[in-house]
Scaffold this active site. Structure first.
Site, PDB file in Angstrom:
ATOM      1  N   GLU A   1       0.820  -1.210   0.000  1.00  0.00           N
ATOM      2  CA  GLU A   1       0.000   0.000   0.000  1.00  0.00           C
ATOM      3  C   GLU A   1       0.858   1.267   0.000  1.00  0.00           C
ATOM      4  O   GLU A   1       2.077   1.202   0.191  1.00  0.00           O
ATOM      5  CB  GLU A   1      -0.905   0.006   1.239  1.00  0.00           C
ATOM      6  CG  GLU A   1      -0.121  -0.044   2.539  1.00  0.00           C
ATOM      7  CD  GLU A   1      -0.918   0.411   3.739  1.00  0.00           C
ATOM      8  OE1 GLU A   1      -1.330   1.585   3.741  1.00  0.00           O
ATOM      9  OE2 GLU A   1      -1.098  -0.387   4.676  1.00  0.00           O
TER      10      GLU A   1
ATOM     11  N   LYS B   1      -4.712  -2.831  13.810  1.00  0.00           N
ATOM     12  CA  LYS B   1      -4.006  -1.743  14.486  1.00  0.00           C
ATOM     13  C   LYS B   1      -4.425  -1.704  15.959  1.00  0.00           C
ATOM     14  O   LYS B   1      -5.599  -1.875  16.305  1.00  0.00           O
ATOM     15  CB  LYS B   1      -4.291  -0.418  13.803  1.00  0.00           C
ATOM     16  CG  LYS B   1      -3.676  -0.330  12.414  1.00  0.00           C
ATOM     17  CD  LYS B   1      -3.888   1.028  11.787  1.00  0.00           C
ATOM     18  CE  LYS B   1      -3.172   1.129  10.451  1.00  0.00           C
ATOM     19  NZ  LYS B   1      -3.876   0.434   9.362  1.00  0.00           N
TER      20      LYS B   1
END
Length: 303
Positions: free
Chosen positions: A23, A157
């Site tokens: 990404e 996360k």
């Protein structure tokens, strides 16, 4: 479609060689310059060292580039105002011929268009704390439910509600595989209190599961959770205190939506005196090595 696949990536795919999608949000929104570019290039080097081909994905002047050059990565790292781009943003970025840094969801979608099976990132998005009230849930989870790309990460996360995130993944039918772990790693730390679906001991074992999913037409992604290396794993209690402090500040300042995660990660770097950034870089490189090894085994299975 507004896509350009680099000759190197195209050749590797045509020859059944391992390719790893990467990404660009981590470059433009995840780290300061020049750390962001250094990290991106180290991740590519890690993939190449394992005999695989990196395919960094970003949008330049409205064209999705699958396999960015080092020069394009450098420009991404330095350029201000690049838009954070999830799946919903793609038509706008394409139409406006803008620059877009792809999130996990957008990268997965574009990787699938290019027939890239494996994608390496740091951590996926998920359900934010209090998501049962705010419905602040990342598009990454929906993308994992429907897009045929396998994602190697260090868990969701750490700023998220891990339990709620795991419940959604279960509801969406996404297998969550631990790599030599019985529990879900929590990005900055190796462990959490949440059990994982299956503990894979080798890259081949992961590749076999992904192959079985594809052969049996079970659409959607596979999430491979790879714990951060021991020497970079932060103290769970201390990092959770830091995260709580950072979240409290976002609430005070009214920071929401796509701006929330970059703010939180930046604040955590500040509150840990840079230790979280070191961990972030280490875990991504660690994931890159594993992702390349899995992709190599997968290619061998599909000879």
């Amino acid at each position: 479609m507004n896509i350009r696949i680099s000759e190197r990536v195209k050749k590797a795919l045509d020859e059944n060689k391992p390719v790893i999608a990467l990404e660009t949000t981590i470059i433009s929104h995840g780290m300061p310059y020049p750390k962001n570019v250094e990290c991106a290039l180290k991740v590519e080097e890690a993939i190449e060292s394992e005999g695989a081909i990196p395919a960094t994905i970003g949008i330049i002047d409205g064209v999705a580039i699958i396999g960015m050059s080092h020069q394009e990565i450098e420009e991404f790292g330095k350029r201000k105002g690049i838009k954070k781009c999830s799946r919903r943003d793609l038509p706008i970025i394409f139409a406006k011929k803008d620059w877009g840094a792809t999130t996990v969801a957008a990268t997965m979608f574009l990787a699938s268009i290019a027939n890239i099976e494996f994608f390496v990132t740091g951590g996926i998005g998920g359900a934010h704390k209090k998501a049962n009230e705010t419905f602040d849930i990342s598009a990454d989870l929906e993308e994992l439910a429907k897009t045929n790309v396998s994602v190697i990460c260090a868990g969701p996360k750490a700023i998220l509600d891990l339990g709620f995130t795991m419940e959604i993944l279960e509801t969406k039918g996404v297998p969550v595989l631990g790599f030599n772990s019985d529990v879900l790693p929590a990005f900055f730390t190796k462990t959490s209190k949440y059990k994982i679906d299956y503990n894979c001991k080798t890259p081949l074992e992961v590749a076999e599961i992904v192959k079985a999913k594809r052969e049996n037409n079970l659409d959607g992604g596979v999430l491979i959770a790879n714990p951060v290396p021991d020497e970079y794993s932060l103290n769970e209690e201390k990092i959770n205190q830091v995260i709580d402090k950072a979240i409290a500040e976002t609430e005070e300042k009214g920071i929401k939506g796509k701006d929330e995660t970059p703010f939180l990660l930046s604040k955590i770097v500040e509150l840990t005196n840079g230790k979280s950034l070191e961990t972030n870089i280490a875990l991504i490189i660690n994931n890159a090595h594993l992702g390349a090894k899995i992709a190599k085994e997968y290619c061998l299975l599909n000879k």
